[in-house]
Motif scaffolding. Structure first.
Motif, short mmCIF file in Angstrom:
data_model
loop_
_atom_site.label_atom_id
_atom_site.label_comp_id
_atom_site.label_asym_id
_atom_site.label_seq_id
_atom_site.Cartn_x
_atom_site.Cartn_y
_atom_site.Cartn_z
N PHE A 73 0.08 12.29 6.82
CA PHE A 73 0.16 11.63 5.53
C PHE A 73 1.54 11.82 4.90
O PHE A 73 2.06 10.94 4.22
N ASP A 74 2.16 12.97 5.16
CA ASP A 74 3.51 13.20 4.65
C ASP A 74 4.52 12.30 5.36
O ASP A 74 5.47 11.82 4.73
N GLN A 75 4.30 12.08 6.65
CA GLN A 75 5.16 11.14 7.37
C GLN A 75 5.02 9.74 6.78
O GLN A 75 6.00 9.01 6.61
N TYR A 76 3.78 9.37 6.45
CA TYR A 76 3.52 8.07 5.86
C TYR A 76 4.23 7.95 4.51
O TYR A 76 4.93 6.96 4.24
N LEU A 77 4.09 8.97 3.66
CA LEU A 77 4.72 8.92 2.34
C LEU A 77 6.24 8.90 2.44
O LEU A 77 6.92 8.40 1.53
N LEU B 228 0.83 -1.20 0.00
CA LEU B 228 0.00 0.00 0.00
C LEU B 228 0.86 1.25 0.00
O LEU B 228 0.61 2.20 -0.75
N LEU B 229 1.89 1.26 0.83
CA LEU B 229 2.78 2.41 0.88
C LEU B 229 3.45 2.63 -0.47
O LEU B 229 3.55 3.77 -0.94
N ALA B 230 3.89 1.55 -1.10
CA ALA B 230 4.54 1.67 -2.40
C ALA B 230 3.58 2.24 -3.44
O ALA B 230 3.97 3.09 -4.26
N GLY C 278 7.80 7.11 4.50
CA GLY C 278 8.22 5.77 4.88
C GLY C 278 7.76 5.29 6.23
O GLY C 278 8.01 4.13 6.59
N ASP C 279 7.06 6.13 7.01
CA ASP C 279 6.59 5.72 8.33
C ASP C 279 5.17 5.16 8.21
O ASP C 279 4.19 5.90 8.27
#
Length: 366
Positions: A205-209, A39-41, A211-212
């Motif tokens: 969401f920026d933290q998620y993008l 999902l992250l990718a 890599g977190d």
């Protein structure tokens, strides 16, 4: 079989069952982790984290310009009646909006379309719902003479109002050194544009993008997956989660059937007079969308779940289940960022009383 042998057999069976359970748990963990990584990718291919600021080579950010632009952004005395500033339609307490379906300008005239948030707005490829402003600088400049914005008779009237406030002269000179007359409509737009290009609101969401994967909850990740699989990212992509293209509102069916809009807006058609632009609008950014109602170009929908449902139906021809809507709304909540301190806290303006000049508003719309 003796008691001891029976006990040993039961022990081995229990150990075997436990080992199988552990293997299953580990496999499930890897499945979940793999799904999370997948999902992250996918998300990283579609979206990008917000930049530090939105400066460009053509429109750089200089501290003196940002300071001037911030002050002008909050000053209503440049309007024809002393009531309207950029902040009237883009209030910090309402995340850069005014909470109205359609904002009010000078002499309380009503704008034809909803005022979207100014936060992250410079990411967009142009400004206004119909794309009739090139960028935030152009929008700020033309607002000076817009009858439903600042309402000035002409640019000269607006500049005279600024020059009548002594504290601005030195600020313009510092922001635009070496110019014979630095108080110009073009410099007004550049100064306010510099400030608006600093209004960036990074979120979880920026933290998620970056890599977190733990930055988003399981529900938010489920909503992100639904957002991707439903097809929303065909238009809502990039760092702004939108704002990079035009699109017809109502691809599958007429939008007003669902929004119950009081008036039918033809969108870009009224700008280009091209039949292909009928009901076409700029795709809005979705950053901070959970805290910036009402929605759509006419502010016709107050609730985000209803807006999500409508978009899926009129754009994609899909009737989303309630759980899918709730999950997408949860994901959209992760796009809410922190307000910059220089936006949350209004500046002290140069002292001077408003002086009516007696001119009346004409000119182009906001």
């Amino acid at each position: 079989m003796g008691a001891s042998s029976m006990w040993c057999s039961r022990f081995r069976l229990a150990a075997l069952i436990a080992a199988v359970a552990v293997v299953g748990l580990v496999a499930a963990t890897f499945d979940v982790r793999g799904a999370t990584d997948d999902l992250l990718a996918q998300a990283q291919q579609v979206f990008q984290p917000l930049p530090k600021d939105m400066a460009t080579p053509e429109f750089p950010i200089a501290p003196e310009r940002v300071e001037l632009g911030r002050t002008l952004f909050f000053d209503p005395r440049v309007s024809v009646d002393g009531t309207t500033s950029c902040a009237r339609c883009h209030q910090p307490s309402l995340y850069g909006t005014d909470g109205l379906a359609k904002p009010h300008g000078a002499h309380d005239k009503i704008n034809p379309r909803n005022a979207p948030t100014i936060l992250n707005a410079a990411l967009q490829f142009n400004a206004h719902w119909r794309g009739d402003r090139k960028n935030v600088e152009d929008q700020a400049t033309q607002a000076l003479v817009g009858p439903t914005s600042f309402g000035n008779l002409d640019y000269a009237s607006a500049m005279n109002r600024i020059k009548g406030i002594p504290g601005y002269l030195g600020m313009f000179e510092r922001a635009f050194p070496g110019e014979t007359d630095s108080v110009t409509p073009d410099n007004w737009g550049k100064a306010i544009g510099s400030y608006e290009r600093a209004l960036v609101t990074p979120s979880r969401f920026d933290q998620y993008l970056s890599g977190d994967a733990r930055a988003l909850s399981a529900t938010e990740q489920r909503g992100l997956r639904t957002f991707l699989e439903t097809g929303c990212t065909a238009c809502h992509n990039g760092p702004g989660v939108g704002g990079g293209s035009f699109q017809k509102f109502g691809i599958v069916e007429d939008y007003w059937n669902e929004t119950k809009s009081a008036e039918i807006d033809k969108g870009r058609f009224d700008v280009t007079h091209d039949e292909a632009d009928m009901y076409v609008f700029k795709v809005p950014v979705l950053r901070n969308v959970a805290v910036t109602p009402p929605y759509f170009h006419d502010g016709s929908v107050n609730a985000l779940p209803e807006a999500v449902r409508i978009m899926a139906k009129v754009q994609l021809g899909k009737d989303l289940a309630e759980q899918d809507v709730a999950d997408i709304v949860a994901f959209l909540g992760s796009l809410t960022g922190e307000l910059p301190d220089h936006f949350r806290n209004a500046p002290v303006l140069p002292p001077n009383a408003f002086e009516a000049a007696g001119d009346q508003a004409t000119g182009e719309g906001r």
